[in-house]
Design a protein around this motif. Sequence first.
Motif, short mmCIF file in Angstrom:
data_model
loop_
_atom_site.label_atom_id
_atom_site.label_comp_id
_atom_site.label_asym_id
_atom_site.label_seq_id
_atom_site.Cartn_x
_atom_site.Cartn_y
_atom_site.Cartn_z
N VAL A 33 5.72 13.47 -1.40
CA VAL A 33 5.77 12.94 -2.77
C VAL A 33 4.38 12.49 -3.21
O VAL A 33 3.90 12.85 -4.30
CB VAL A 33 6.78 11.79 -2.87
N THR A 34 3.70 11.69 -2.39
CA THR A 34 2.38 11.22 -2.77
C THR A 34 1.37 12.38 -2.83
O THR A 34 0.48 12.40 -3.69
CB THR A 34 1.88 10.16 -1.78
N GLY A 35 1.51 13.35 -1.92
CA GLY A 35 0.62 14.50 -1.95
C GLY A 35 0.78 15.31 -3.22
O GLY A 35 -0.20 15.81 -3.79
N ALA A 36 2.04 15.46 -3.68
CA ALA A 36 2.27 16.19 -4.92
C ALA A 36 1.62 15.48 -6.11
O ALA A 36 1.08 16.12 -7.02
CB ALA A 36 3.77 16.36 -5.15
N ARG A 84 -3.17 6.98 -2.88
CA ARG A 84 -4.05 7.51 -1.84
C ARG A 84 -3.85 6.78 -0.52
O ARG A 84 -3.75 7.40 0.55
CB ARG A 84 -5.51 7.37 -2.27
N GLN A 85 -3.81 5.47 -0.57
CA GLN A 85 -3.70 4.70 0.66
C GLN A 85 -2.32 4.83 1.28
O GLN A 85 -2.19 4.90 2.51
CB GLN A 85 -4.04 3.23 0.38
N VAL A 86 -1.27 4.89 0.48
CA VAL A 86 0.07 5.13 1.02
C VAL A 86 0.13 6.49 1.70
O VAL A 86 0.72 6.65 2.77
CB VAL A 86 1.13 5.01 -0.09
N ILE A 233 9.92 3.55 3.79
CA ILE A 233 9.19 3.67 2.52
C ILE A 233 8.62 2.32 2.10
O ILE A 233 7.46 2.22 1.65
CB ILE A 233 10.10 4.25 1.43
N GLY A 234 9.41 1.26 2.26
CA GLY A 234 8.92 -0.07 1.89
C GLY A 234 7.74 -0.50 2.73
O GLY A 234 6.77 -1.06 2.21
N GLY A 240 0.00 0.38 2.18
CA GLY A 240 -0.91 0.92 1.18
C GLY A 240 -1.39 -0.12 0.19
O GLY A 240 -2.53 -0.04 -0.31
N PHE A 241 -0.56 -1.12 -0.11
CA PHE A 241 -0.93 -2.15 -1.07
C PHE A 241 -1.82 -3.22 -0.46
O PHE A 241 -2.72 -3.74 -1.13
CB PHE A 241 0.35 -2.79 -1.64
N GLY A 242 -1.58 -3.56 0.81
CA GLY A 242 -2.26 -4.72 1.37
C GLY A 242 -3.37 -4.44 2.36
O GLY A 242 -4.14 -5.34 2.70
#
Length: 460
Positions: A33-36, A84-86, A233-234, A240-242
């Motif tokens: 999903v993030t790659g797309a 990107r980070q996720v 996922i969480g 990725g956020f922290g």
Amino acid sequence: MRSLSVKRRSFQFSHWSFMFAEIAVWSFVVLAVTGAVLMFFYDPGMSRVTYDGSYGPLRGLFVSKAFDSTMHLSLEVRGGLLIRQVHHWAALVFVAAVVLQLLRMFLTGAFRRPRTGQWLIWVALLALGMFAGETGNALPDDLLSGGSLWLMKSVVQSIPVVGTWALSLMFGPDFPGDRVIPVMYGGHLLLAVVMAGLLIARELLVRRHGHSRFIASLPVRRSARPMMALATIGMLIILGFGFQIAPIWLYGPATPSQISAGSVPDWYMGFLDGALRIMPAWELTIGDYTLSLAVIVPTLVVPGIFFTALAAYPTAERFLLSRRDRRDALGRPKATSRMARETPASNLLDRPREAPVKTAIAVTGVTFYGLLWAAAANDQIAHQFHFTVDAVTIFFRFAVVIGPVLAFVVTRWICLALQQADHHVAEHGVETGIIMRSPDGGFHERLAPAPQEPAITSGR
């Protein structure tokens, strides 16, 4: 009936070690999903442009379109840096989950028929995941990924016969040229498609053959898959956020004559770095050709032997067991039907202590990998403990040979000791901690009968 059968054979959480496969699956979903999303903003071109983005220290520099688009995505697209980070964290977690899944299957014997196909899929996913991670790391075209291109160039160039041709295919006539990033981008997408196909095939095999289980396992939870999806996922979003990863604006654009200080590969490629550091500078000259064993052995021979051994182990074990169990105690050949009856139940898993040799082999491999991984920090170890780098390097050269042998012997001894303890409990009972006084004045502990488990005939 078909829907009920499919539901019955879907993921069932009856032991904590079954989580690893689900973490790998949902990490790959996050990767897809993030790659797309990243594809809409990333430009794999290597033509030079002037950076005029929001990051002041780099403004005015000539950079590639790949680096410029990654900077734009990271600092100017809303949520781009998070995605990107996720994506990067999901790649790291995916490979870790695949490694743990392979280790779990190996220790418990889950690679045996009819699940050998699933084992081979996980082995392929490990290799493809490592390649996909390396191709993905090269795409930003920053100073860190530019340094890894030098290693790729050395590895490809050291391949006998086809190395020069493969090098020109990747980089073109010059290094780094203007071809490598588009080639890496195409390879990255192709690997992702192949990995998605393998995960789908694995899911179909699970639905066909069902899940394995331990003799004594927890009650089945059929609603575990949604919980595992939300948890995985969480956690990736939290990472990725922290936790910052790959801040390319601090590295700057790739420059062929420079490399970032203190750069290290992703964790799953640490063994390769360590093997390169401790391998002696050996060369082999055959006619007019010189083979650099210092590069070929750690980067091609060692990984090649490792993945070949993983893929071939189920077949090798099946062959050895069939040869050993072909005759009975009196030396008479067994009939095929009798050997089939003595084959272990396919849906029941081993406890590691029940197969001492197999468990010792697993610990041997982990020890070998861990020592190579630690050898990648030989300079840091030398600095922190005030040793010379040469002394630390020589230590690891001996350790990667002696350490796995010691690990095999000690692990096998521990497994046999645990088996003996289990036999003692089965024979005498379980200690309760209750002290009883006998009529003659003596004291003894009350023992409870050991829980009875169904017997399984094992050829191991």
